[in-house]
Write a protein that holds these residues in place. Structure first.
Motif, mmCIF file in Angstrom:
data_model
loop_
_atom_site.group_PDB
_atom_site.id
_atom_site.type_symbol
_atom_site.label_atom_id
_atom_site.label_comp_id
_atom_site.label_asym_id
_atom_site.label_seq_id
_atom_site.Cartn_x
_atom_site.Cartn_y
_atom_site.Cartn_z
ATOM 1 N N GLY A 144 0.794 -1.214 0.000
ATOM 2 C CA GLY A 144 0.000 0.000 0.000
ATOM 3 C C GLY A 144 0.829 1.268 0.000
ATOM 4 N N LEU A 145 2.049 1.202 0.537
ATOM 5 C CA LEU A 145 2.901 2.393 0.580
ATOM 6 C C LEU A 145 3.420 2.767 -0.803
ATOM 7 N N GLN A 146 3.718 1.762 -1.616
ATOM 8 C CA GLN A 146 4.240 2.013 -2.964
ATOM 9 C C GLN A 146 3.640 0.937 -3.862
ATOM 10 N N PRO A 147 2.477 1.203 -4.459
ATOM 11 C CA PRO A 147 1.740 0.150 -5.149
ATOM 12 C C PRO A 147 2.124 -0.082 -6.599
ATOM 13 N N LEU A 148 3.019 0.712 -7.149
ATOM 14 C CA LEU A 148 3.276 0.659 -8.582
ATOM 15 C C LEU A 148 4.405 -0.303 -8.936
ATOM 16 N N ALA A 149 4.279 -0.940 -10.086
ATOM 17 C CA ALA A 149 5.398 -1.704 -10.645
ATOM 18 C C ALA A 149 6.369 -0.769 -11.344
ATOM 19 N N CYS A 150 5.844 0.272 -11.993
ATOM 20 C CA CYS A 150 6.656 1.252 -12.719
ATOM 21 C C CYS A 150 6.274 2.655 -12.249
ATOM 22 N N LEU A 179 -2.227 -5.604 3.012
ATOM 23 C CA LEU A 179 -1.372 -4.818 2.128
ATOM 24 C C LEU A 179 -0.798 -3.581 2.804
ATOM 25 N N ALA A 180 -1.150 -3.344 4.048
ATOM 26 C CA ALA A 180 -0.579 -2.230 4.813
ATOM 27 C C ALA A 180 0.106 -2.731 6.081
ATOM 28 N N TYR A 181 0.511 -3.986 6.092
ATOM 29 C CA TYR A 181 1.024 -4.585 7.319
ATOM 30 C C TYR A 181 2.384 -4.025 7.720
ATOM 31 N N GLY A 182 3.239 -3.818 6.749
ATOM 32 C CA GLY A 182 4.601 -3.396 7.070
ATOM 33 C C GLY A 182 4.668 -2.155 7.932
ATOM 34 N N ARG A 183 3.854 -1.169 7.630
ATOM 35 C CA ARG A 183 3.898 0.096 8.374
ATOM 36 C C ARG A 183 3.421 -0.060 9.814
ATOM 37 N N THR A 251 10.052 -1.769 -9.959
ATOM 38 C CA THR A 251 10.378 -1.721 -8.542
ATOM 39 C C THR A 251 9.382 -2.601 -7.787
ATOM 40 N N LEU A 252 9.558 -2.663 -6.474
ATOM 41 C CA LEU A 252 8.744 -3.530 -5.627
ATOM 42 C C LEU A 252 8.144 -2.724 -4.490
ATOM 43 N N ALA A 253 7.227 -3.350 -3.780
ATOM 44 C CA ALA A 253 6.765 -2.743 -2.534
ATOM 45 C C ALA A 253 7.930 -2.663 -1.557
ATOM 46 N N PRO A 254 7.992 -1.620 -0.734
ATOM 47 C CA PRO A 254 9.101 -1.515 0.218
ATOM 48 C C PRO A 254 9.093 -2.657 1.222
#
Length: 265
Positions: A144-150, A179-183, A251-254
Motif C-alpha cells: 500500500g505504501l508504494q503500489p506501482l510496478a513502474c 497490504l498495509a502490514y509493514g507500516r 520496482t517492488l513494494a518496500p
C-alpha cells in the motif's frame, strides 16, 4: 488459506533466488545490527530457500544452533549450501503449531506474516520463543505504501505493468493478505512489550532481479489474473516480453525491517 504464491510451483525457486539477490544483503546487515555472533541460537521462520539459514550458520558457528522452518521445506531439504552446517530443517506451521523448543537469541521472519490469516498469533508465537533479551527481526512488505510496478508511468508498457500489479494486489487481498502490514509492525512490536524497537525500509529500483521476480510472480498467478479479469492472455504475453527486453524500470513494494528486544538480560 490458499497461498497465492505456492512454493511447490517451479517458479518458486526462481522467486527465492531473486528475493535473495535483492534483499539478503539488507537482511544480513540487520542481523549484524542485532548482534548476531558465534554461539547464538536462531530460529529462521518461513525460510523458503537456503541462503539466509546458510549465512546465519556461518555466523553462529558450530557452537550455535539454526532452526529453519517452513510449511514446505522442499527447497531446503537437499540444498547443498546447508550440507555440513548446524542447520536443522523442520516443517512447522507458524499459526497452528506450538513454538519449537527454545529459547532463541534471534527469531527472524521475512515476507511471511503479511500472508498469514492470523498474523497476531504468529507474532506472539515468535516472541514467546525468544529468551529474555532476545531479538525479533520481522521484515515484511507494504504494497500500500508504494503500489506501482513502474513509478515512471510514461508509456503503455508501464501502464500495463501497473495494471497487472493492481490485479496481483487484488488477488493477495482476496486471500487475506494485509497490504498495509509493514507500516504497522513497529507499533505491533511495541504493543507486544518489546523494547528498543526501530525500523527502516528498502525497495530496489530498476534492478535486473526485479524483472526476474516480477516475471516469476506473474507466471505463478497467470491463470488467476486472467480468470479474475485483471489481464488478458495477450496482455500478459506482451508484458512478459517487455520485461524480458529490459524496457521497464521495475520496482517492488518496500520491505520494512523492524527490530525489537524482549525485556530481560
Amino acid at each position: 488459506m490458499d497461498y497465492l504464491l505456492d512454493n511447490r510451483q517451479a517458479e518458486a525457486g526462481v522467486r527465492f533466488k531473486a528475493i535473495s539477490e535483492l534483499f539478503d544483503p539488507w537482511t544480513f546487515r540487520h542481523m549484524d545490527d542485532a548482534g548476531l555472533r558465534p554461539g547464538w541460537r536462531v530460529w529462521e521462520v518461513g525460510a523458503g530457500g537456503p541462503t539466509v539459514p546458510s549465512w546465519i550458520a556461518g555466523r553462529v558457528g558450530s557452537a550455535g544452533r539454526v532452526l529453519a522452518t517452513d510449511i514446505d521445506v522442499s527447497w531446503l531439504a537437499d540444498a547443498p549450501e546447508l550440507a555440513g552446517t548446524p542447520v536443522e530443517i523442520r516443517r512447522h506451521d507458524l499459526v497452528r503449531d506450538a513454538p519449537p523448543e527454545g529459547p532463541f537469541d534471534l527469531v527472524h521472519a521475512r515476507l511471511v506474516l503479511v500472508h498469514l490469516p492470523d498474523r497476531d498469533r504468529a507474532l506472539r508465537t515468535m516472541i514467546e520463543a525468544l529468551r529474555p533479551g532476545g531479538v525479533l527481526l520481522v521484515e515484511d512488505a507494504d504494497p500500500g505504501l508504494q503500489p506501482l510496478a513502474c513509478p515512471d508511468e510514461h508509456g503503455p508498457d508501464e501502464r500495463l505493468a501497473n495494471a497487472v500489479r493492481r490485479g496481483f494486489r487484488a488477488l493477495l487481498a482476496e486471500r487475506g493478505a494485509d497490504l498495509a502490514y509493514g507500516r504497522r509492525l513497529p507499533r505491533l512490536l511495541r504493543d507486544a512489550g518489546l523494547e528498543d524497537v526501530r525500523a527502516d525500509a528498502y525497495f530496489p529500483f530498476a534492478s535486473p532481479a526485479c524483472g526476474v521476480l516480477e516475471t516469476a510472480s506473474i507466471l505463478q498467478v497467470r491463470e488467476r489474473l486472467i480468470e479474475g479479469g485483471h489481464a488478458t492472455a495477450e496482455e500478459i504475453r506482451h508484458l512478459l516480453a517487455a520485461i524480458a527486453a529490459g524496457r521497464l524500470d521495475l520496482t517492488l513494494a518496500p520491505l520494512i525491517s523492524v527490530l525489537g528486544r524482549r525485556p530481560g538480560d
